[in-house]
Design an enzyme around this catalytic site. Structure first.
Site, short mmCIF file in Angstrom:
data_model
loop_
_atom_site.label_atom_id
_atom_site.label_comp_id
_atom_site.label_asym_id
_atom_site.label_seq_id
_atom_site.Cartn_x
_atom_site.Cartn_y
_atom_site.Cartn_z
N CYS B 82 0.71 -1.09 -0.06
CA CYS B 82 0.12 0.06 0.18
C CYS B 82 0.78 1.31 0.12
O CYS B 82 1.63 1.52 -0.93
CB CYS B 82 -0.87 0.06 1.19
N HIS B 180 -3.68 -4.95 0.11
CA HIS B 180 -3.36 -5.56 1.22
C HIS B 180 -3.27 -6.99 1.23
O HIS B 180 -4.32 -7.54 1.68
CB HIS B 180 -4.14 -5.12 2.51
N GLU B 182 -2.29 -9.05 3.49
CA GLU B 182 -2.56 -9.40 4.76
C GLU B 182 -4.02 -9.43 5.13
O GLU B 182 -4.20 -10.08 6.30
CB GLU B 182 -1.34 -8.60 5.53
#
Lengths: 251, 198
Positions: B82, B180, B182
């Site tokens: 990001c 993202h 994650e």
């Protein structure tokens, strides 16, 4: 293409989910982590956890829960409930929350939004607004909807955007819990007048209500609690129905 | 990946939610250390450079720690996420910020009348490089950002938000994801596994 988001909301008290659920598959229906994992597996796009604990040590318990959720869940989640300071936000983001929602404290002190947005970035600051029709004007309410203000919903949302809120979570109190459908008019007006995403909340009762709010009010996300918790609507079937209605969703 | 003892440094420079990355690694059986220590970062097998927040203050925090000159010289694989990816570019329109110049190009603000931030799940396509091994075309990633990096020869995945932009970049040992991983469910976990297996 960016998809419309479906967001289950969980009310948390003393680290446990408040309302019961009808998920027989859950070993412990009061465990927010287990419920969150289930929703995530079913295709929920995000989750919201609202802490309604009133006691003094609420912050610590909630932060511990936030960390457990962050460890387990691989989709984004927002936390809120009684957030009023930079320190509150710091603790929750550090514990692994992706976004925080502010409500009453921001109404009392609008500059809080700016302070938080500058410190943590607009992308993690959600302005939650509870509003009700009073003499045919939408007025903002605070303190979990218990306290009326003279503030106009649309003015406040606009101000929140200008101060740096990244999203608006709008709950139409007249609709909340009614299962009569989202308030299409107010959501549409918000969505058209602001340049930040709008999350519609309050009134979801059937799948058609979600279709309506996406197609007619053009909101970016729809949030609901009881229809998901009691299994009246399954997230997977909801998303399939939305897809049939030509609404972009993640499946 | 037979050995799970690879050293993963997650650069922690005070930029918001870095624990998410650490937790995501744990979910796939790895552990990463949150650090701003140059020696620890230099000695890691893999480096993840997350970023949440505002470009100018994040870049200042990197400078204060001497990381702005350190990161471009790293020889191991580095994954910027990001804002991390955007700071690895030449420049960001956010705060008129000079970046680290690893990826040629600038991060620009999404134009009117698009809603910003671009937040939610969007599809990644035209996937290139090992980073996207076993990831299907048009898989969904979770995005939340107001600035974007235009397509370039370094683009290895793209996403459409009324026009296509870079969802991922790669150059030499440097990788960047605008979304993202994650927070991108199973798809994101596969991408993280792929990065660790590079």
């Amino acid at each position: 293409m960016l998809t419309k988001r479906i967001i289950p909301c969980l009310d948390i008290k003393d680290g446990r989910t408040v309302k019961g659920t009808n998920f027989v598959s859950l070993k412990d229906a009061g465990d927010p982590v287990e419920l969150a994992r289930l929703y995530s597996e079913q295709g929920a796009d995000e989750l919201v956890f609202l802490d309604i604990t009133a006691t003094h040590d609420r912050r610590k318990t909630f932060a511990e829960l936030v960390e457990k959720i962050a460890r387990e869940i691989s989709i984004p989640f927002t936390v809120g409930g009684g957030i009023s300071t930079v320190e509150d936000v710091q603790v929750l983001l550090k514990a692994g929350a992706d976004k925080v929602s502010v409500n009453t404290a921001a109404v009392k002190e609008p500059e809080l939004i700016r302070t938080l947005a500058e410190k943590f970035g607009s992308q993690c600051i959600v302005l939650a607004i509870d509003a009700n029709l009073v003499n045919s004007e939408w007025k903002v309410f605070t303190t979990g909807g218990r306290h009326a203000t003279d503030i106009n919903l649309f003015d406040w949302a606009k101000q929140g955007e200008a101060l740096g809120a990244g999203e608006i979570l709008f709950t139409a109190m007249t609709r909340d819990g009614t299962k009569d459908g989202f308030d299409l008019e107010a959501n549409k007006r918000l969505s058209e007048s602001l340049r930040i995403p709008i999350i519609a909340s309050g009134g979801a009762g059937n799948m058609n209500h979600f279709t309506e709010v996406f197609q007619q009010a053009n909101v970016d996300a729809a949030l609901a609690a009881s229809v998901f918790h009691y299994g009246a609507i399954g997230i997977q079937e909801l998303k399939k129905e939305l897809q049939r209605q030509k609404i972009n969703v993640r499946i | 990946m037979s050995n799970r003892k690879i050293n993963i440094a997650i650069i922690d420079y005070g930029a918001g939610n870095v624990k998410s990355v650490q937790f995501a690694l744990e979910r796939i059986g790895f552990s990463g250390v949150l650090t701003d220590d140059i020696t620890t970062i230099e000695q890691a097998d893999k480096v993840i450079f997350p970023g949440v927040g505002e470009a100018r203050s994040a870049m200042q925090a990197l400078k204060d720690k001497g990381l702005d000159t350190e990161i471009p010289n790293l020889k191991q694989d580095v994954l910027g996420i990001c804002l991390g990816m955007q700071l690895m570019c030449d420049y960001s329109e956010e705060g008129g910020t000079e970046g680290m110049g690893i990826f040629p190009g600038k991060a620009k603000k999404f134009p009117v009348p698009l809603k910003i931030p671009h937040v939610g799940w969007n599809q990644i396509s035209k996937l290139k490089t090992e980073l996207f091994q076993q990831v299907n075309e048009a898989s969904f990633g979770y995005f939340v950002h107001s600035f974007y990096v235009p397509l370039s020869e370094w683009t290895v995945a793209q996403t459409d938000y009324s026009f296509p932009f870079s969802a991922a970049l790669a150059k030499d040992n440097f990788y960047g994801c605008q979304f993202h991983p994650e927070k991108s469910s199973l798809v994101g976990e596969q991408i993280l596994r792929n990065f660790l297996a590079l």
